[in-house]
Enzyme design. Structure first.
Site, PDB file in Angstrom:
ATOM      1  N   ALA A 148       0.812  -1.212   0.000  1.00 34.71           N
ATOM      2  CA  ALA A 148       0.000   0.000   0.000  1.00 34.71           C
ATOM      3  C   ALA A 148       0.851   1.270   0.000  1.00 34.71           C
ATOM      4  O   ALA A 148       0.551   2.230  -0.714  1.00 34.71           O
ATOM      5  CB  ALA A 148      -0.930  -0.011   1.215  1.00 34.71           C
ATOM      6  N   LYS A 199      -0.288 -17.205  -0.918  1.00 34.04           N
ATOM      7  CA  LYS A 199       1.008 -16.530  -0.767  1.00 34.04           C
ATOM      8  C   LYS A 199       1.171 -15.955   0.633  1.00 34.04           C
ATOM      9  O   LYS A 199       2.288 -15.857   1.154  1.00 34.04           O
ATOM     10  CB  LYS A 199       1.168 -15.455  -1.839  1.00 34.04           C
ATOM     11  CG  LYS A 199       0.114 -14.348  -1.830  1.00 34.04           C
ATOM     12  CD  LYS A 199       0.506 -13.146  -1.012  1.00 34.04           C
ATOM     13  CE  LYS A 199      -0.576 -12.094  -1.007  1.00 34.04           C
ATOM     14  NZ  LYS A 199      -0.183 -10.889  -0.245  1.00 34.04           N
TER      15      LYS A 199
END
Length: 341
Positions: A148, A199
């Site tokens: 982010a 993941k």
């Protein structure tokens, strides 16, 4: 285009900033948050101090906590072209139920498996939650290797927009593709979502490896064999094998398993330092989806007969059944097998 992002965590805020900053498209972007006090602060100071300090809001970004049903009502003249759900996976179902009657295109950002709703039930991926809650919606998922902070700062990033509907893929590309953010389209929703979910679990294993100073050889082995686990589960769920060599598979795995900004990797490092899981999560201050979805991934794989030894070791570690060195020994002590996916 009018876009609303529901959820003002780090990733939702970053994507809202990115879309509002895109001068080529001149989008009008609304960021919705549940906390009225936080909304007032963000609106006044034009920054999300809790999740993205230092990343100012563009002028085209509005912040609100108005009732979602009113915001999405088509009769008030403020209807949106695109609704982005930026909640954690635990909030996806309830948010889809809230937006189920909208005429807008919907997409979600969360990565992981929903926890089983009852004993014996399977944990569901986002598109499976959609099928059970609002199958009529034109919807998809936006995923891929992305921290982010870097997206909010305008650093180069590539994402994948996945949906069975070509119109949804096209709209997501139009909404978020920019000089700093490339968005690729993909029809394989199952593959993109499996990659985004698994993941996170594998990044905990890699963080453990790095925290124990096992070396770069061990890290490379974990990533490579983790990719094999991810691919096997994806194929069992109907995904295309080639999807896992793309952004939402290999790309997101490499980023989350090796990047210093990875929350899931930090959990593994904390466990390697003999901290409890509660301490590791508390220190983050953010959600680490791998912690909450690891057991669900393992249960789903077991039901399908898919071998996932790395995931199994992570579950044992998180559940307190294995110590860090025992998890490594369990993986290294397995019998020899052929290198197949």
């Amino acid at each position: 285009m009018k876009i609303i992002v529901i959820g003002a965590g780090a990733w939702g805020t970053a994507l809202a900033i990115s879309a509002a900053r895109n001068e080529r498209q001149a989008h009008a972007v609304t960021l919705w948050a549940r906390d009225a006090v936080a909304v007032q602060q963000m609106a006044a100071e034009r920054v999300n101090h809790r999740y993205l300090p230092g990343c100012g809001f563009p002028p085209a970004l509005n912040v609100t906590n108005e009732d979602i049903s009113k915001l999405l009502a088509p009769s008030d003249g403020r209807s949106f072209d695109l609704v982005i759900i930026a909640t954690p996976m635990a909030g996806l179902r309830s948010t889809l139920q809230q937006v189920a009657q909208t005429q807008c295109t919907v997409a979600w950002l969360c990565k992981g498996f929903e926890a089983p709703l009852e004993p014996g039930a399977p944990g569901l991926l986002g598109y499976e939650v959609l099928q059970s809650v609002a199958p009529h919606l034109q919807a998809g998922v936006l995923s891929g290797p992305s921290f982010a902070q870097e997206v909010a700062a305008g650093q180069p990033t590539a994402l994948v927009a996945a949906s069975p509907h070509e119109s949804v893929r096209r709209l997501l590309v139009e909404a978020f593709h920019s000089p700093e953010l490339r968005v690729y389209a993909n029809e394989d929703v199952a593959g993109v979502e499996v990659g985004g979910a698994v993941k996170n679990v594998l990044a905990i294993a890699t963080g453990l490896c790095d925290g124990l100073h096992l070396g770069l050889n061990a890290r490379a082995a974990l990533i490579t064999r983790g990719l094999a686990e991810m691919t096997r589960l994806g194929i069992a769920l109907g995904a295309k094998a080639e999807t896992f060599m793309g952004l939402s598979g290999l790309g997101d795995l490499v980023l989350t398993a090796t990047g210093d900004l990875s929350r899931n990797r930090k959990v593994g490092q904390a466990l390697a330092a003999n901290k409890t899981l509660e301490q590791a999560v508390a220190e983050l201050g953010h959600v680490a989806e791998g912690v909450y979805s690891a057991r669900t991934v393992w249960q789903r794989a077991s039901t399908l007969g898919v071998p996932m030894p790395i995931t199994q070791a992570v579950v044992g570690l998180l559940d307190g059944q294995l110590k860090a060195h025992q998890a490594v020994a369990a993986l290294m002590g397995r019998g020899p097998v052929s290198e197949v996916y």
